[in-house]
Design an enzyme around this catalytic site. Structure first.
Site, mmCIF file in Angstrom:
data_model
loop_
_atom_site.group_PDB
_atom_site.id
_atom_site.type_symbol
_atom_site.label_atom_id
_atom_site.label_comp_id
_atom_site.label_asym_id
_atom_site.label_seq_id
_atom_site.Cartn_x
_atom_site.Cartn_y
_atom_site.Cartn_z
ATOM 1 N N LYS A 188 24.064 35.877 -31.738
ATOM 2 C CA LYS A 188 23.647 36.846 -32.757
ATOM 3 C C LYS A 188 22.685 37.898 -32.175
ATOM 4 O O LYS A 188 22.215 37.757 -31.050
ATOM 5 C CB LYS A 188 22.978 36.114 -33.923
ATOM 6 C CG LYS A 188 23.913 35.119 -34.612
ATOM 7 C CD LYS A 188 25.055 35.823 -35.318
ATOM 8 C CE LYS A 188 25.812 34.961 -36.282
ATOM 9 N NZ LYS A 188 26.990 34.284 -35.734
HETATM 10 C C1 LIG Z 1 29.307 35.795 -41.205
HETATM 11 C C2 LIG Z 1 28.733 34.455 -40.853
HETATM 12 N N1 LIG Z 1 28.388 33.609 -41.830
HETATM 13 C C3 LIG Z 1 27.836 32.413 -41.571
HETATM 14 C C4 LIG Z 1 27.630 31.980 -40.284
HETATM 15 C C5 LIG Z 1 27.075 30.618 -40.041
HETATM 16 O O1 LIG Z 1 25.942 30.627 -39.258
HETATM 17 P P1 LIG Z 1 25.593 29.369 -38.302
HETATM 18 O O2 LIG Z 1 26.573 29.369 -37.183
HETATM 19 O O3 LIG Z 1 24.197 29.623 -37.860
HETATM 20 O O4 LIG Z 1 25.705 28.158 -39.163
HETATM 21 C C6 LIG Z 1 27.959 32.827 -39.227
HETATM 22 C C7 LIG Z 1 27.725 32.418 -37.827
HETATM 23 O O5 LIG Z 1 28.504 32.511 -36.964
HETATM 24 C C8 LIG Z 1 28.547 34.085 -39.511
HETATM 25 O O6 LIG Z 1 28.913 34.912 -38.528
#
Ligand SMILES: Cc1ncc(COP(=O)(O)O)c(C=O)c1O
Length: 371
Positions: A188
């Protein structure tokens, strides 16, 4: 003897930038003996709330758990519907399923790849409780019409800002329009290794999120409701705090890299940035003819340039959703899944990298031969 080796792409699609500040901060936490959710988490929450211009931020173990908690804190569960986009990472919709509610998918705007507000109203039923736009690739969803529709129908707005730290819509940070959810996964715009954050101006909602995050506990070992262990550790928060200091610089570099690519790519559709939006380019995503995409990916790989398809299958067509009976056609999301291609845009690219990416994509998209 057969040798198996891992060839690292010379220009990877993503690269977390961890410096001396993060290392030092982590060692300080380790030396302190206070490893779990503590002072660093609180400091990270306060700093993140300031950046998002909201009153409260609640740190979580991931972006997925941020979404899950936020939905629960709004009382969303079995029998409820949440309108969202099918063109996203699957966690956006899975979090809705975890609560027992049902994601209702509406199609995207093909230029922005974000939920098309034009289709939202037709999807509202008496069960609809929330609209969950995703600021995909770092580009804010079109919040004005979304907020207007939500206001008129008394719906909650939950922003999936997991890819959009620092992005602005009409000058205001994403995550400040509704209840915001962020991810700090290593690819990210800023990372805490793993982690997430919920942002809100509503003190009561923030408190509910804190309770759900910690096993439904307000007073030690008195559990008022079913909760979870979705806490962030101080080790992760220390990394997150150091990265937050660098976020503006990282985003500036991403924007400059994107500007270079957009002015040097000639044969493909480059990202569209609507007026009033500040795109932070979590991904730099082009559109290419579906029939050419695989050749371009292979050609880039041969030149040691990473690329990725975010996302090859829209959520409503993924297996768990097919198994739940989702059968609708969402034409724009389905075309996008066949045509998108993300190129490296991360802050550690230099001019030579950018030149190499642009010239390779131009050549390959005209049908040029692999090197
Ligand atoms: C658009 C979106 N929503 C939710 C998530 C979920 O985040 P995490 O991977 O930290 O659980 C991500 C992560 O890749 C994402 O890109």
């Amino acid at each position: 003897m057969c040798m198996i080796y891992w060839r690292v792409a010379v220009i990877p699609i993503a690269r977390p930038l961890i410096g001396a500040e993060e290392k030092h901060a982590v060692l300080e936490v380790l030396d302190s003996g206070m490893l779990a959710q503590g002072r660093q988490v609180q400091a990270f929450e306060e700093a993140f709330a300031r950046v998002c211009q909201v009153g409260h931020a609640v740190a979580t173990s991931s972006g997925t758990t941020a979404l899950h908690i936020a939905l629960l804190a709004h009382g969303i569960g079995s029998g409820d519907e949440v309108i969202t986009t099918p063109f996203t990472f699957i966690a956006s919709a899975n979090a809705v399923l975890y609560t027992g509610a049902r994601p209702v998918f509406v199609d995207i705007d093909p230029r922005t790849f974000n939920i098309d507000p034009e289709h939202i109203e037709a999807a509202i039923t008496e069960r609809t409780r929330a609209i969950l736009p995703v600021h995909l690739y770092g580009l804010p969803a079109d919040m004005d019409p979304i907020l207007e529709i939500a206001g008129r129908h008394g719906l909650v707005v939950l922003e999936d800002a997991c890819q959009a730290h620092g992005a602005l819509y009409r000058g205001r940070p994403v995550g400040s329009f509704g209840t915001g959810c962020f991810s700090f996964y290593p690819t990210k715009n800023m990372t805490s290794a793993e982690g997430g954050m919920i942002t809100t101006d509503d003190a009561e909602l923030a408190e509910k999120c804190r309770v759900i995050r910690q096993h439904g506990m307000r007073r030690r070992y008195y559990h008022d409701e079913l909760g979870y262990n979705f806490r962030m550790t101080d080790v992760h928060a220390a990394i997150g705090l150091a990265q937050l200091d660098k976020l503006a610089r990282f985003n500036d570099a991403r924007q400059a890299n994107a500007a270079y690519l957009s002015s040097h790519l000639s044969e493909v559709t480059v990202p569209y940035v609507p007026d009033g939006c500040t795109h932070v380019f979590h991904q730099y995503t082009i559109r290419v003819a579906a029939a050419r995409r695989e050749g371009i990916v292979e050609g880039l790989k041969a030149r040691d340039i990473g690329s990725m398809i975010y996302y090859p299958v829209p959520v409503h067509q993924q297996r768990p959703y097919r198994d739940l009976g989702y059968r609708q056609t969402l034409a724009q999301a389905e075309y996008a899944a066949q045509e998108v291609l993300s190129l490296p845009v991360h802050p550690s690219l230099d001019t030579r990298d950018l030149e190499a990416i642009a010239s390779a994509v131009n050549e390959l998209s005209m049908g040029g031969q692999d090197a």
